[in-house]
Design a protein around this motif. Structure first.
Motif, PDB file in Angstrom:
ATOM      1  N   LYS A 267       2.752 -80.409  34.661  1.00  0.00           N
ATOM      2  CA  LYS A 267       3.150 -81.272  35.768  1.00  0.00           C
ATOM      3  C   LYS A 267       4.428 -80.725  36.379  1.00  0.00           C
ATOM      4  O   LYS A 267       5.366 -80.375  35.666  1.00  0.00           O
ATOM      5  N   ALA A 268       4.432 -80.660  37.707  1.00  0.00           N
ATOM      6  CA  ALA A 268       5.604 -80.119  38.394  1.00  0.00           C
ATOM      7  C   ALA A 268       6.020 -81.055  39.509  1.00  0.00           C
ATOM      8  O   ALA A 268       5.190 -81.556  40.261  1.00  0.00           O
ATOM      9  N   SER A 269       7.333 -81.304  39.565  1.00  0.00           N
ATOM     10  CA  SER A 269       7.929 -82.074  40.657  1.00  0.00           C
ATOM     11  C   SER A 269       8.961 -81.166  41.310  1.00  0.00           C
ATOM     12  O   SER A 269      10.019 -80.893  40.736  1.00  0.00           O
ATOM     13  N   ILE A 270       8.619 -80.683  42.489  1.00  0.00           N
ATOM     14  CA  ILE A 270       9.420 -79.640  43.141  1.00  0.00           C
ATOM     15  C   ILE A 270      10.017 -80.204  44.424  1.00  0.00           C
ATOM     16  O   ILE A 270       9.305 -80.762  45.255  1.00  0.00           O
ATOM     17  N   THR A 271      11.349 -80.041  44.561  1.00  0.00           N
ATOM     18  CA  THR A 271      12.071 -80.539  45.724  1.00  0.00           C
ATOM     19  C   THR A 271      12.538 -79.373  46.566  1.00  0.00           C
ATOM     20  O   THR A 271      13.088 -78.389  46.046  1.00  0.00           O
ATOM     21  N   LEU A 272      12.303 -79.477  47.872  1.00  0.00           N
ATOM     22  CA  LEU A 272      12.713 -78.440  48.819  1.00  0.00           C
ATOM     23  C   LEU A 272      13.812 -79.013  49.699  1.00  0.00           C
ATOM     24  O   LEU A 272      13.586 -79.994  50.424  1.00  0.00           O
ATOM     25  N   ASN A 273      15.003 -78.433  49.642  1.00  0.00           N
ATOM     26  CA  ASN A 273      16.147 -78.890  50.441  1.00  0.00           C
ATOM     27  C   ASN A 273      16.419 -77.882  51.539  1.00  0.00           C
ATOM     28  O   ASN A 273      16.562 -76.673  51.286  1.00  0.00           O
ATOM     29  N   GLY A 274      16.489 -78.387  52.784  1.00  0.00           N
ATOM     30  CA  GLY A 274      16.743 -77.505  53.910  1.00  0.00           C
ATOM     31  C   GLY A 274      18.218 -77.162  54.043  1.00  0.00           C
ATOM     32  O   GLY A 274      19.070 -78.039  54.172  1.00  0.00           O
ATOM     33  N   LYS A 275      18.529 -75.867  54.006  1.00  0.00           N
ATOM     34  CA  LYS A 275      19.890 -75.381  54.188  1.00  0.00           C
ATOM     35  C   LYS A 275      20.041 -74.609  55.497  1.00  0.00           C
ATOM     36  O   LYS A 275      21.098 -74.072  55.798  1.00  0.00           O
ATOM     37  N   GLY A 276      18.968 -74.561  56.219  1.00  0.00           N
ATOM     38  CA  GLY A 276      18.910 -73.875  57.496  1.00  0.00           C
ATOM     39  C   GLY A 276      17.467 -73.998  57.972  1.00  0.00           C
ATOM     40  O   GLY A 276      16.616 -74.521  57.270  1.00  0.00           O
ATOM     41  N   ARG A 277      17.160 -73.539  59.133  1.00  0.00           N
ATOM     42  CA  ARG A 277      15.807 -73.675  59.641  1.00  0.00           C
ATOM     43  C   ARG A 277      14.911 -72.604  59.044  1.00  0.00           C
ATOM     44  O   ARG A 277      15.221 -71.411  59.108  1.00  0.00           O
ATOM     45  N   SER A 278      13.751 -73.056  58.440  1.00  0.00           N
ATOM     46  CA  SER A 278      12.839 -72.105  57.813  1.00  0.00           C
ATOM     47  C   SER A 278      11.432 -72.694  57.813  1.00  0.00           C
ATOM     48  O   SER A 278      11.245 -73.887  57.534  1.00  0.00           O
ATOM     49  N   TRP A 279      10.468 -71.843  58.097  1.00  0.00           N
ATOM     50  CA  TRP A 279       9.063 -72.255  57.991  1.00  0.00           C
ATOM     51  C   TRP A 279       8.639 -72.166  56.531  1.00  0.00           C
ATOM     52  O   TRP A 279       8.984 -71.217  55.834  1.00  0.00           O
ATOM     53  N   ILE A 280       7.864 -73.174  56.062  1.00  0.00           N
ATOM     54  CA  ILE A 280       7.443 -73.180  54.669  1.00  0.00           C
ATOM     55  C   ILE A 280       6.068 -73.833  54.563  1.00  0.00           C
ATOM     56  O   ILE A 280       5.774 -74.810  55.258  1.00  0.00           O
ATOM     57  N   SER A 281       5.214 -73.252  53.713  1.00  0.00           N
ATOM     58  CA  SER A 281       3.899 -73.836  53.422  1.00  0.00           C
ATOM     59  C   SER A 281       3.679 -73.778  51.919  1.00  0.00           C
ATOM     60  O   SER A 281       4.156 -72.853  51.244  1.00  0.00           O
ATOM     61  N   VAL A 282       2.925 -74.785  51.388  1.00  0.00           N
ATOM     62  CA  VAL A 282       2.700 -74.891  49.944  1.00  0.00           C
ATOM     63  C   VAL A 282       1.210 -75.093  49.718  1.00  0.00           C
ATOM     64  O   VAL A 282       0.592 -76.002  50.297  1.00  0.00           O
ATOM     65  N   THR A 283       0.583 -74.259  48.855  1.00  0.00           N
ATOM     66  CA  THR A 283      -0.827 -74.386  48.485  1.00  0.00           C
ATOM     67  C   THR A 283      -0.952 -74.185  46.984  1.00  0.00           C
ATOM     68  O   THR A 283      -0.008 -73.707  46.322  1.00  0.00           O
TER      69      THR A 283
ATOM     70  N   GLY B 218       9.567 -68.610  55.018  1.00  0.00           N
ATOM     71  CA  GLY B 218       9.870 -67.668  56.098  1.00  0.00           C
ATOM     72  C   GLY B 218      11.309 -67.211  56.096  1.00  0.00           C
ATOM     73  O   GLY B 218      11.611 -66.061  56.448  1.00  0.00           O
ATOM     74  N   TYR B 219      12.238 -68.044  55.677  1.00  0.00           N
ATOM     75  CA  TYR B 219      13.659 -67.690  55.657  1.00  0.00           C
ATOM     76  C   TYR B 219      14.240 -68.237  54.357  1.00  0.00           C
ATOM     77  O   TYR B 219      14.596 -69.403  54.241  1.00  0.00           O
ATOM     78  N   VAL B 220      14.296 -67.367  53.336  1.00  0.00           N
ATOM     79  CA  VAL B 220      14.698 -67.780  51.990  1.00  0.00           C
ATOM     80  C   VAL B 220      16.100 -68.377  51.958  1.00  0.00           C
ATOM     81  O   VAL B 220      16.325 -69.394  51.289  1.00  0.00           O
ATOM     82  N   PRO B 221      17.106 -67.855  52.675  1.00  0.00           N
ATOM     83  CA  PRO B 221      18.442 -68.466  52.603  1.00  0.00           C
ATOM     84  C   PRO B 221      18.462 -69.908  53.116  1.00  0.00           C
ATOM     85  O   PRO B 221      19.411 -70.655  52.814  1.00  0.00           O
ATOM     86  N   GLY B 222      17.443 -70.344  53.867  1.00  0.00           N
ATOM     87  CA  GLY B 222      17.438 -71.697  54.426  1.00  0.00           C
ATOM     88  C   GLY B 222      16.714 -72.710  53.552  1.00  0.00           C
ATOM     89  O   GLY B 222      16.575 -73.875  53.956  1.00  0.00           O
ATOM     90  N   VAL B 223      16.245 -72.338  52.340  1.00  0.00           N
ATOM     91  CA  VAL B 223      15.494 -73.261  51.480  1.00  0.00           C
ATOM     92  C   VAL B 223      16.040 -73.180  50.068  1.00  0.00           C
ATOM     93  O   VAL B 223      16.148 -72.091  49.477  1.00  0.00           O
ATOM     94  N   GLU B 224      16.415 -74.335  49.528  1.00  0.00           N
ATOM     95  CA  GLU B 224      16.855 -74.445  48.135  1.00  0.00           C
ATOM     96  C   GLU B 224      15.764 -75.164  47.352  1.00  0.00           C
ATOM     97  O   GLU B 224      15.318 -76.250  47.733  1.00  0.00           O
ATOM     98  N   ILE B 225      15.303 -74.567  46.221  1.00  0.00           N
ATOM     99  CA  ILE B 225      14.177 -75.099  45.452  1.00  0.00           C
ATOM    100  C   ILE B 225      14.686 -75.639  44.118  1.00  0.00           C
ATOM    101  O   ILE B 225      15.453 -74.961  43.417  1.00  0.00           O
ATOM    102  N   THR B 226      14.218 -76.861  43.765  1.00  0.00           N
ATOM    103  CA  THR B 226      14.530 -77.452  42.464  1.00  0.00           C
ATOM    104  C   THR B 226      13.207 -77.813  41.788  1.00  0.00           C
ATOM    105  O   THR B 226      12.358 -78.502  42.378  1.00  0.00           O
ATOM    106  N   VAL B 227      12.995 -77.335  40.531  1.00  0.00           N
ATOM    107  CA  VAL B 227      11.750 -77.546  39.789  1.00  0.00           C
ATOM    108  C   VAL B 227      12.036 -78.434  38.594  1.00  0.00           C
ATOM    109  O   VAL B 227      12.816 -78.050  37.705  1.00  0.00           O
ATOM    110  N   ASN B 228      11.418 -79.629  38.590  1.00  0.00           N
ATOM    111  CA  ASN B 228      11.612 -80.591  37.497  1.00  0.00           C
ATOM    112  C   ASN B 228      13.094 -80.830  37.201  1.00  0.00           C
ATOM    113  O   ASN B 228      13.531 -80.893  36.047  1.00  0.00           O
ATOM    114  N   GLY B 229      13.869 -80.908  38.252  1.00  0.00           N
ATOM    115  CA  GLY B 229      15.296 -81.199  38.112  1.00  0.00           C
ATOM    116  C   GLY B 229      16.168 -79.985  37.909  1.00  0.00           C
ATOM    117  O   GLY B 229      17.404 -80.109  37.917  1.00  0.00           O
TER     118      GLY B 229
END
Length: 298
Positions: free
Chosen positions: A213-229, A262-273
């Motif tokens: 089970k995964a609970s993943i949070t995406l925080n925007g730090k700048g403008r970036s295109w993102i898709s999840v599959t 699309g722009y890695v510096p604009g996305v901060e990822i947190t996985v299960n806290g």
């Protein structure tokens, strides 16, 4: 055939008319025309129609209508009602009707009285039947109560019913401890851990072990295109993540999740806290694919 009928028929034949032709001219049914010729006036609808039909017939064959009506009157005179018979019949009928009405008026009170008596008898019978039905259960209850017997407790029964002597408290505690099942320790759930597996060009693989089970949070730090599959083709997200925006992805029972950033510096990822550290810095590769494999290396 009457004289009137013979005259009319002869005139018709001299004109060369058939009954059908005369029917078309006069609009009188052929059977009535034939009845006039044969003198059968009884089948006509009424005396008025007989006169009207004779007049139309005579005019159609160029005969004098008044003369033909006079012949009809001579052959079939209308019945006359005499004054004596008319004067006697009406009072007689009125007296008969008055006598019948008087007898009905005399009998009406008797009929009403009889109906009232029948209704009264029905009401009395209904009330008595209900009263009898209400009293029967009470009698049955009394009979039941009278048959109840009270059993007396003898000395032997009293000994059996006497409470047991107080047991030793120490023995009771020992028995309770023996009856209580031993508590089984539940196995501790393995802790989830996220670790880098490998990097292949734009793709970086991570293993999330100890859980599916995964609970993943995406925080925007700048403008970036993102898709999840995921591995089944299900798409969780496909949008432009703005600065300050947050998206959360919940997944369970899948093999892996793929994040196209699309722009890695604009996305901060947190996985299960726990924050995810990019194996390849955003300064080295701006566009990356992050693949998180769930339940790996358990």
């Amino acid at each position: 055939m009457s004289e009137l009928g013979a005259r009319l028929k002869q005139a018709r034949m001299e004109k060369g008319y058939s009954l059908e032709d005369l029917q078309e001219i006069t609009k009188i049914q052929k059977r009535y025309l034939a009845a006039i010729e044969e003198g059968k006036f009884g089948i006509m609808p009424g005396t008025f129609y007989v006169r009207a039909f004779i007049k139309q017939y005579a005019e159609a064959v160029d005969l004098d209508a008044d003369e033909m009506l006079a012949m009809y009157k001579a052959e079939a005179p209308e019945p006359l009602i005499t004054g004596d018979s008319a004067g006697m019949s009406a009072p007689t009928m009125r007296r008969t009707s008055m006598r019948r009405a008087g007898k009905a008026a005399e009998a009406m009170p008797k009929v009403i009285l009889a109906l009232f008596i029948v209704v009264a008898i029905g009401i009395v019978w209904f009330l008595k039947a209900n009263q009898a039905a209400d009293t029967e259960p009470a009698e049955e209850i009394n009979e039941t109560e009278s048959t109840v017997q009270v059993e007396q407790v003898g000395p032997e029964d009293a000994e059996d019913a006497a409470p047991a002597e107080d047991a030793d408290p120490a023995e009771e505690e020992a028995a309770e401890e023996a009856e209580e099942p031993a508590e089984t320790e539940e196995p501790a759930e393995p802790e989830a851990a996220l670790a880098v597996d490998r990097t292949e060009g734009e793709n970086t693989f991570y293993n999330l072990s100890g859980t599916d089970k995964a609970s993943i949070t995406l925080n925007g730090k700048g403008r970036s295109w993102i898709s999840v599959t995921d591995n089944t083709g299900k798409q969780y997200l496909s949008k432009s993540l703005e600065n300050g925006q947050t998206e959360t992805i919940e997944a369970q029972g899948v093999q892996w999740l793929r994040f196209r950033i699309g722009y890695v510096p604009g996305v901060e990822i947190t996985v299960n806290g726990s924050p995810l550290t990019y194996a390849v810095p955003g300064t080295d590769r701006v566009t990356q694919n992050i693949i998180i494999q769930l339940g790996a290396a358990q």
